[in-house]
Design an enzyme around this catalytic site. Structure first.
Site, mmCIF file in Angstrom:
data_model
loop_
_atom_site.group_PDB
_atom_site.id
_atom_site.type_symbol
_atom_site.label_atom_id
_atom_site.label_comp_id
_atom_site.label_asym_id
_atom_site.label_seq_id
_atom_site.Cartn_x
_atom_site.Cartn_y
_atom_site.Cartn_z
ATOM 1 N N GLY A 294 -1.077 9.558 5.305
ATOM 2 C CA GLY A 294 0.216 9.928 5.873
ATOM 3 C C GLY A 294 0.576 11.337 5.456
ATOM 4 O O GLY A 294 -0.282 12.153 5.123
ATOM 5 N N GLY A 295 1.877 11.595 5.441
ATOM 6 C CA GLY A 295 2.348 12.930 5.076
ATOM 7 C C GLY A 295 1.975 13.317 3.659
ATOM 8 O O GLY A 295 2.026 14.498 3.301
ATOM 9 N N GLY B 260 -17.958 44.574 14.932
ATOM 10 C CA GLY B 260 -16.660 44.339 14.301
ATOM 11 C C GLY B 260 -16.837 43.740 12.918
ATOM 12 O O GLY B 260 -16.005 43.952 12.023
ATOM 13 N N ALA B 261 -17.928 43.009 12.748
ATOM 14 C CA ALA B 261 -18.161 42.381 11.448
ATOM 15 C C ALA B 261 -18.340 43.425 10.354
ATOM 16 O O ALA B 261 -18.004 43.188 9.188
ATOM 17 C CB ALA B 261 -19.366 41.455 11.527
HETATM 18 C C1 HXC Z 1 4.748 0.074 -2.001
HETATM 19 C C2 HXC Z 1 2.521 -0.386 -2.158
HETATM 20 C C3 HXC Z 1 2.240 0.645 -1.238
HETATM 21 C C4 HXC Z 1 3.321 1.396 -0.723
HETATM 22 C C5 HXC Z 1 0.389 -0.258 -1.831
HETATM 23 N N1 HXC Z 1 1.353 -0.908 -2.495
HETATM 24 N N2 HXC Z 1 0.899 0.700 -1.052
HETATM 25 N N3 HXC Z 1 3.769 -0.662 -2.534
HETATM 26 N N4 HXC Z 1 4.566 1.067 -1.133
HETATM 27 N N5 HXC Z 1 3.122 2.394 0.117
HETATM 28 C C6 HXC Z 1 1.169 -1.989 -3.444
HETATM 29 C C7 HXC Z 1 0.684 -3.276 -2.822
HETATM 30 O O1 HXC Z 1 1.760 -4.014 -2.352
HETATM 31 C C8 HXC Z 1 -0.007 -3.929 -4.013
HETATM 32 O O2 HXC Z 1 0.997 -4.513 -4.841
HETATM 33 C C9 HXC Z 1 -0.582 -2.772 -4.757
HETATM 34 O O3 HXC Z 1 0.144 -1.621 -4.333
HETATM 35 C C10 HXC Z 1 -2.037 -2.534 -4.468
HETATM 36 O O4 HXC Z 1 -2.212 -2.535 -3.056
HETATM 37 P P1 HXC Z 1 -3.382 -3.334 -2.348
HETATM 38 O O5 HXC Z 1 -3.081 -3.320 -0.924
HETATM 39 O O6 HXC Z 1 -3.577 -4.649 -3.032
HETATM 40 O O7 HXC Z 1 -4.623 -2.403 -2.714
HETATM 41 P P2 HXC Z 1 -5.876 -2.036 -1.823
HETATM 42 O O8 HXC Z 1 -6.430 -3.258 -1.192
HETATM 43 O O9 HXC Z 1 -6.762 -1.230 -2.688
HETATM 44 O O10 HXC Z 1 -5.300 -1.129 -0.645
HETATM 45 C C11 HXC Z 1 -4.734 0.141 -0.912
HETATM 46 C C12 HXC Z 1 -4.037 0.716 0.319
HETATM 47 C C13 HXC Z 1 -3.063 -0.334 0.914
HETATM 48 C C14 HXC Z 1 -5.127 1.039 1.360
HETATM 49 C C15 HXC Z 1 -3.367 1.988 -0.102
HETATM 50 O O11 HXC Z 1 -2.248 -0.791 -0.136
HETATM 51 C C16 HXC Z 1 -2.196 0.249 1.952
HETATM 52 O O12 HXC Z 1 -2.624 0.395 3.094
HETATM 53 N N6 HXC Z 1 -0.954 0.551 1.583
HETATM 54 C C17 HXC Z 1 0.017 1.026 2.531
HETATM 55 C C18 HXC Z 1 -0.286 2.429 2.931
HETATM 56 C C19 HXC Z 1 0.797 3.004 3.777
HETATM 57 O O13 HXC Z 1 0.905 2.680 4.963
HETATM 58 N N7 HXC Z 1 1.679 3.801 3.150
HETATM 59 C C20 HXC Z 1 2.701 4.452 3.823
HETATM 60 C C21 HXC Z 1 2.045 5.646 4.488
HETATM 61 S S1 HXC Z 1 3.217 6.651 5.242
HETATM 62 P P3 HXC Z 1 0.690 -5.739 -5.796
HETATM 63 O O14 HXC Z 1 2.030 -6.100 -6.356
HETATM 64 O O15 HXC Z 1 0.115 -6.786 -4.923
HETATM 65 O O16 HXC Z 1 -0.266 -5.273 -6.825
HETATM 66 C C22 HXC Z 1 3.525 7.770 4.106
HETATM 67 C C23 HXC Z 1 4.431 8.781 4.592
HETATM 68 C C24 HXC Z 1 4.514 9.873 3.644
HETATM 69 O O17 HXC Z 1 3.057 7.741 3.055
HETATM 70 C C25 HXC Z 1 5.262 10.948 4.348
HETATM 71 C C26 HXC Z 1 5.479 12.135 3.520
HETATM 72 C C27 HXC Z 1 6.126 13.191 4.359
#
Ligand code: HXC
Length: 512
Positions: free
Chosen positions: A168-169, A402-403
Site C-alpha cells: 500500500g502507501g 549527446g552522450a
Molecule cells: C492490524 C494487522 C494488520 C494490519 C496484519 N495484522 N496486518 N493488524 N492492521 N494492517 C495482524 C493480524 O491480524 C495478525 O494478528 C498479525 O498481524 C499477523 O498477521 P497474519 O495475517 O497472521 O500474518 P501473515 O500470514 O504473515 O500475513 C501478513 C500480511 C497479512 C500479508 C501482512 O497480515 C495482511 O495481508 N495484512 C493486511 C495488509 C493490508 O491490507 N494492510 C493495509 C494496506 S493499506 P494476530 O493477533 O492474529 O497475531 C495501507 C495503506 C497505507 O497500508 C497508506 C499510507 C498512505
C-alpha cells in the site's frame, strides 16, 4: 512488587513484543525479530531504546483490551562502526508491525532527533501496513513520516531495509529515502497486492513475482541492494554507511592511506583491438580504486551503466561508468535514471564523482522515444550540471554524440577530464558519419564499398582520437591507462577544497 521491580518487569515485558508464541512464529518463517535485527545492526551494547512503553490509544473493535508495550516498533539510537545512527525496527509480532498513530509518532520523534543531531536514520520495515482498526489516524501517521522523509532528504542519509511485507502507501516512505535494501525471498513491496491486481487486471501473480527482491532489483529498480538473508542485508546497511558522511555539512569519511607508486600496468591492455569489442568496465574500476573497495549500487538493474562507491587513497568517491560489456554501454531510459539518482545522492553528501566514459550514444528506437528518453536522459544531464562536488571524467574509448556532453563533460562543469589514447570523441562513429556526410559521393561512385571505407577512414583519422578535444582544452590531459590511478589521486587532492555555488533559487526543476 516495589516500584523498582515493577520497572524491571515492564522492561522484560517490552522485550517480548507480541509474546513468545508470535516470536516463535516469526522465527518459524525464517525471520529475525525487530530486536534481533537491531542487535546485529548496531555496535555491541550501543543501542539505547526510546519509547519502549508507548501503547496505542485506540478503543474501537475491542482494541483497549489488546495493548502491547512499544506498539509494534522499536526505536532508538546507537552506533554503527562507532558513528551515531538512529534506527526504527518494526515488530511484526505486534499487530503484524502495522502502523498506528502512536507507532507513527515514535518514528517521527526519532526522525526529528536524527535531523536535529545530523546523523543517518535506518528503517527496518516489516509491517502489514496501516493499522486497520485505526482508519484515517493511521493514514495520517504515514503522511507525517513521508513529510519528514522529504524534509530530511539531502540533509541526513536515510536507508530503508525491507525485511517482510511492505504494501500500500507504506512503500512511499522507503521510496523517498536514499537506498532500499530487500531480503531475497522473504520481503516484498507493492502498491496493490496480488488480490487487488487479480480483481482489477485479471492477472494472476504471486507476491514474489509482483514485488519480491528479485523483481525490484532487476526489473523496476525500486531496490538498490538485495541480501540472500537478513544478516547479509544488515551487513550491506553497515557497509554503505562507511562511505557516506553523517550529514550534508560533513566531509566524506577517510581512512588513513599511504600513497606509493600507484601505477597500474594491468590497465595497458584492457581496451580490445577492435572498437566494437566489449570489455568489463568493472576491471578498470577495480584497478583504479583502492583494493576491494568498490561497492556497487543497483548491480543487476540497467547494467549498461555501473554506479557505486569506492575509496581512492582512503577517501570515499562515487563512480559512474558506462559498461561496454552490456548493450555496448549505450545510454537509455533506465541507465539515465539510475545514474542521475546516484549522482544526486553523491552531490547531496559531498562525495566526489569519478566518471569512466565509453558510450556509443543514446539508444535509438520507438520504445525509448515513446517512453521519454528525452526527459529521462535529461535527468542525468541535469544531475551532472547541478553537481558541485569535485568531478573528474576519464574517457577510455567512445564519447559520441549527446552522450559525450552528458557524461560529465567539461562543458557541464566537470573539473578535470582525462582521456586515454584510445579515446574517440566525435558526433558519431566513423561509419555512420561517413554515410551521412559523403552520401552523394558514395551514391555517385562505381564502387560504393571502397568509397565508403575511404571516407570512413578519413573521418576516423580526424576524430577517432582524443587530440581534437585536447586541442580545445575539452580534455585536460591525454594519459596512459596505467597512470590513471596516480593522476586521479593527485587531481582529487587538488580539488579537495573546491567551492562552487549555484545561482540563488528556491530549487531547480529537474525534468521528472
Ligand atoms: C492490524 C494487522 C494488520 C494490519 C496484519 N495484522 N496486518 N493488524 N492492521 N494492517 C495482524 C493480524 O491480524 C495478525 O494478528 C498479525 O498481524 C499477523 O498477521 P497474519 O495475517 O497472521 O500474518 P501473515 O500470514 O504473515 O500475513 C501478513 C500480511 C497479512 C500479508 C501482512 O497480515 C495482511 O495481508 N495484512 C493486511 C495488509 C493490508 O491490507 N494492510 C493495509 C494496506 S493499506 P494476530 O493477533 O492474529 O497475531 C495501507 C495503506 C497505507 O497500508 C497508506 C499510507 C498512505
Amino acid at each position: 512488587m516495589n516500584k523498582r521491580e515493577n520497572l524491571l518487569k515492564l522492561r522484560d515485558q517490552a522485550q517480548l513484543g507480541g509474546g513468545i508464541e508470535r516470536i516463535a512464529s516469526q522465527h518459524k518463517k525464517g525471520k529475525l525479530t525487530a530486536r534481533e535485527r537491531i542487535h546485529f545492526l548496531m555496535d555491541e551494547g550501543s543501542f539505547e531504546e526510546i519509547g519502549a512503553f508507548v501503547q496505542h490509544r485506540s478503543s474501537d473493535f475491542g482494541m483497549e483490551n489488546q495493548k502491547f508495550l512499544g506498539d509494534g516498533v522499536v526505536t532508538g539510537y546507537g552506533t554503527i562502526n562507532g558513528r551515531l545512527t538512529y534506527v526504527f525496527s518494526q515488530d511484526f509480532t505486534i499487530f503484524g508491525g502495522s502502523l498506528s498513530e502512536t507507532h507513527a509518532e515514535k518514528i517521527c520523534k526519532l526522525m526529528d532527533l536524527a535531523m536535529k543531531n545530523g546523523a543517518p536514520i535506518i528503517g527496518l520495515n516489516d509491517s502489514g501496513g496501516a493499522r486497520i482498526q485505526e482508519g484515517v489516524v493511521s493514514l495520517g501517521g504515514y503522511a507525517d513520516i513521508f513529510y519528514r522523509n522529504t524534509l530530511a532528504s539531502g540533509v541526513i542519509p536515510q536507508l530503508s531495509a525491507i525485511m517482510g511485507p511492505c504494501a500500500g502507501g507504506a512503500v512511499y516512505s522507503p521510496a523517498i529515502t536514499d537506498y532500499i535494501f530487500m531480503v531475497e525471498n522473504s520481503s516484498y513491496m507493492f502498491v496493490t497486492g496480488p488480490n487487488v491486481v487479480k480483481t482489477v487486471t485479471h492477472e494472476e501473480v504471486s507476491s514474489e513475482d509482483l514485488g519480491g527482491a528479485s523483481v525490484h532489483s532487476t526489473k523496476s529498480g525500486v531496490a538498490h541492494f538485495t541480501g540472500a538473508n537478513e544478516i547479509e542485508t544488515i551487513q550491506q546497511l553497515k557497509k554503505i554507511l562507511s562511505y557516506v558522511p553523517q550529514n550534508c555539512e560533513e566531509k566524506v569519511p577517510m581512512i588513513p592511506f599511504e600513497i606509493g607508486d600507484e601505477m597500474r600496468p594491468k590497465l595497458i591492455d584492457i581496451i580490445p583491438e577492435s572498437a566494437n569489442q566489449p570489455y568489463d568496465i568493472r576491471e578498470v574500476i577495480d584497478e583504479v580504486a583502492d583494493e576491494n573497495t568498490f561497492f556497487e549500487v543497483h548491480k543487476n538493474y540497467a547494467e549498461n551503466i555501473v554506479v557505486g562507491f569506492a575509496r581512492l587513497a582512503g577517501k570515499s568517491i562515487g563512480i559512474v561508468a558506462n559498461q561496454p560489456a552490456f548493450l555496448a554501454g549505450v545510454l537509455d531510459i533506465h541507465s539515465s535514471q539510475k545514474a542521475a539518482r546516484f549522482v544526486r545522492f553523491c552531490d547531496c553528501f559531498n562525495i566526489p564523482l569519478l566518471v569512466f566514459e565509453d558510450v556509443p550514444g543514446f539508444l535509438p528506437g520507438t520504445d525509448q522515444e515513446w517512453n521519454a528518453i528525452i526527459t529521462n536522459g535529461a535527468k542525468l544531464l541535469y544531475a551532472f550540471c547541478e553537481a558541485t562536488v569535485p568531478r573528474i571524467t576519464v574517457i577510455t574509448r567512445k564519447a559520441y554524440g549527446g552522450a559525450y556532453d552528458v557524461m560529465n563533460s567539461k562543458h557541464i562543469g566537470a573539473d578535470m577530464n582525462f582521456a586515454w589514447p584510445t579515446a574517440e570523441i566525435a558526433v558519431m562513429g566513423a561509419k555512420g558519419a561517413a554515410e551521412i556526410i559523403f552520401k552523394r559521393q558514395i551514391d555517385a561512385s562505381e564502387n560504393k564499398e571502397i568509397v565508403l571505407k575511404a571516407k570512413e577512414q578519413e573521418y576516423a583519422d580526424l576524430f577517432a582520437n582524443p587530440y581534437r578535444a585536447a586541442e580545445r582544452g575539452f580534455i585536460d590531459e591525454v594519459i596512459l591507462p596505467e597512470e590513471t590511478r596516480k593522476k586521479l589521486i593527485k587531481a582529487f587532492a587538488m580539488l579537495e577544497n573546491k567551492v562552487a555555488v549555484l545561482p540563488k533559487k528556491k530549487h531547480g526543476n529537474i525534468p521528472l
